[in-house]
Structures are given as C-alpha cells and as structure tokens.
Design an enzyme around this catalytic site. Structure first.
Site: not given
Ligand code: NPQ
Ligand code: MG
Length: 368
Positions: A135, A161, A163, A188, A213, A238, A262, A290
């Site tokens: 990610s 992936k 953001k 995402d 996402e 998600d 998750k 994750g």
């Molecule tokens: C997601 N994760 O899929 C999350 C979002 C995310 C790996 O993209 C601290 C706490 C940091 C929660 C970073 C990925 C974070 C968090 C990303 C959640 O949306």
């Molecule tokens: Mg997400």
C-alpha cells in the site's frame, strides 16, 4: 481458557517512511499490545487503533480505556471455550471493535499454544504462503509516486495499491498505468469522495484496476450502491463493513463487488472468518487489509489470509516495508513470487522481543 491477569503496553514505533492517506499523515505508529496470562500460557493481541481518530473513531487512548475498564473486567476469571465465545461476555459493549479484536486475538494465540496448532490451522487456512501487495501512501509529487512504486516493484511486490484523494487521483494513476501497463494496480480513497465528487473518478474505469476501495463515507452503503453501477471496475468496501450483516446488505444492494477484511475493523478474527465464509458462499472475492501492524498483527493477518476465499493479494507487506525494528523476534520477508510465508508455530507463531517491547513502550498497565 481463563484469563487470570493481563498487561497492556502502549507502543509508539517509528515508521521507516511517513505514511499519508486522505485522512492524514503519520511518522510514528501507535498501537496497544495486549498480553494475557491463562493457566501458564501467555498470549498476545494487537490493537490497531492509532493516536488520532482518522481511519476509525477509536484511538489508542479510547481502546486503552475500553480494554481496562470494560473488556478485561467482563472476561477476567471467566472460562471461555473457543476464542470467539468471548464475544458473548462483552456483547454489552457497543462498538469499539479495534479494542475487542485485540483481546480476541490474544485468546486465539493462547488457544493455539494450548492445542499446539498454528492460528491458520485453527481458522481453516489452506495455504502456507499468501499473495501480498504493498500500500503506497500519497507522495510529495506525482514523480515521487512513480519512483516509490518503481522501488517496490524492484523489491518484488506484484500488486500495488495507491492512496488517492480529490486532486491527487486520476492524472497520477493514469501516468502510473502508462509507465507499468501490466502490473496489478488498485486505489484506496478512504472515504474522501461523495456521490457528487466521485464521478470525477470515472476515467479510472479505463485503467484496468483490480478495484476502487472505499470511495464514499463509511456509513453510506446506499450511495455506494448508486455509485457502483456507474463503474465497470469493482468497488471494494473497507471502512463500511463492520460485521457480516453489513457484507450481506452491501451485496444485496449492489454497493460493492469485493470486500476487504480486517480483523480489527470487524471486532475480531471470529467475525472476520464469518465475513469470509459468507462471501465464499456468495461468490464474492475477499482480501486481507492491513493497518501497519507490528509482527503480532502481521502474523494474524497472514493466518487469516490463508483461508480459501482470500483470492486477491493482501495489504500484508514485509516487516521492512514499515519498520527497521519490530517487537517480534521474527521478521516477515517477501518471497520472489510476491508471497509471504504463513507462520507455522503454535498460536500466532511469533515471540516477543522483550528489549524491543521495552524500547517502544510509552505506558504499561497491569490488570489483575
Ligand atoms: C486501509 N491501510 O486500507 C488502511 C488505512 C490505514 C495499509 O492502506 C494508523 C492507523 C495508520 C490506521 C494507515 C493501508 C493507518 C491506519 C492506513 C489505517 O484503508
Ligand atoms: Mg482501505
């Protein structure tokens, strides 16, 4: 299983590089490690709540409070058969799923150690390696994004992936696709769009993405059901999916065609498995999300992702994607085929590096 006593560790761990999403940017990852003592067996669970309520309304401090004042008092000294049975003891606590999931994870670790079986086997896992991707956070510039992606591809990640948020979306993803016509690519938005602004993403539909996402608000299955028909690309939910009932309603409404699972967001591994089972039965692909976990949560993700319905690569990167130093003795590495090995030792299959744990701990609570 009976929890006789427990410790909470509030950790702050430096990330190797800052991670930016539509809801903010972090340089240090906070989390809570839950340590439970059950008749001579010690189990660990990770709470993925962060310092700020960005991804979730929960924070490390709300989770600390809920674990200390609501969850541990509800389970301490009581017998539970299987880890998921703990949920009936805490059913009067509304929400706070990240806190609940950490406690349940610790019980799975204990249970596996008692039965001498790895978590993957207990959950019904069917593979020893799981496909993973990386990610990639929002970068300083479009050029920086290309460079970072190039670097992860060289490391062997077979799925990227990215953001996105308004203003940092179509143009950058288009350039990335032009640079890498063949890679598995997905985006995402972490809820950064509305039904009015999301049609700006329609050009993504021509870029052969695996999925888009969580474009819209977490509490808005309805508007996702109005958005999905505008796209050929599957929408993946998600934040919106907090339990199996939400997955059912999303599929019935046509709000998504793929579900991200998750264990934290859904309140525990048992609910994560229930969502998986429902999606398999409905013919809907799932993948494991994750949360920048330590080795403890990463081990749980790998076990979960070994279930048969996890047919898309997970957001489960190698340890060194995020951390130079981790709290587990084990570090997870990427295999050349963009997989990571599922732990095979009993329970979560990891050991705690006590000196690293002490190094990152900013507060401790002894509960008995
Ligand atoms: C997601 N994760 O899929 C999350 C979002 C995310 C790996 O993209 C601290 C706490 C940091 C929660 C970073 C990925 C974070 C968090 C990303 C959640 O949306
Ligand atoms: Mg997400």
């Amino acid at each position: 299983m009976k929890i006789e006593r427990a410790n909470l560790y509030h950790l702050s761990m430096p990330l190797r590089s800052a991670f930016e999403t539509s809801f903010g940017r972090i340089q240090e990852r906070e989390c809570i490690l839950v340590e439970v003592f059950c008749q001579g067996v010690v189990g660990y669970g990770e709470c993925t709540a962060d310092k700020s309520p960005g991804y979730s309304y929960e924070t490390t401090l709300t989770a600390w409070h809920v674990l200390r004042d609501c969850l541990l008092p509800a389970v301490a000294g009581l017998e539970v058969n299987e880890p998921g049975d703990m949920q009936t003891l805490i059913s009067r606590v509304r929400g706070h799923r990240l806190a609940k999931a950490a406690l349940e994870m610790a019980l799975w670790d204990v249970w596996g150690k008692q039965l001498n079986r790895p978590l993957a086997a207990l959950l019904g896992g069917v593979r020893q390696q799981v496909s993973v991707g990386v990610s990639v956070g929002i970068q300083e510039s479009p050029n920086a994004l290309l460079q970072v992606v190039e670097n992860y591809l060289q490391q062997g990640y077979g799925r990227i992936k990215v953001k996105i948020k308004p203003g940092r979306d179509v143009a950058e993803i288009k350039r990335l696709r032009q640079a890498y016509p063949e890679i598995k690519l997905q985006v995402d938005a972490n809820s950064a769009y509305t039904l009015d602004s999301a049609p700006a993403l329609l050009p993504l539909d021509e870029l052969d993405l695996l999925l888009i996402e969580q474009p819209l608000a977490e509490d808005d299955l309805w508007d996702h059901s109005r958005l999905q028909p505008l796209f050929k690309t599957p929408i993946c939910l998600d934040e919106s999916i907090l339990e199996a009932r939400h997955a059912r309603q999303a599929l019935e409404m046509g709000a998504a065609r793929i579900i991200n699972i998750k264990s934290g967001r859904v309140g525990g591994l048992s609910e994560a498995k229930a969502i998986h089972d429902f999606c398999v039965q409905s013919g809907i692909p799932v993948w494991c999300g994750g949360m920048l976990e330590t080795g403890v949560g990463r081990a749980a993700n790998l076990a979960l992702a070994s279930l048969p319905g996890f047919t898309l690569p997970g957001d489960i990167s190698a340890t060194d994607r995020y951390y130079s130093q981790d709290i587990t003795g084990e570090r997870f590495v990427l295999n050349p085929d963009s997989t990571i090995d599922v732990p095979g030792a009993p329970g979560l299959g990891v050991t705690i590096d006590q000196s690293s744990l002490a190094h990152f701990t900013i507060n401790t609570l002894h509960y008995s």
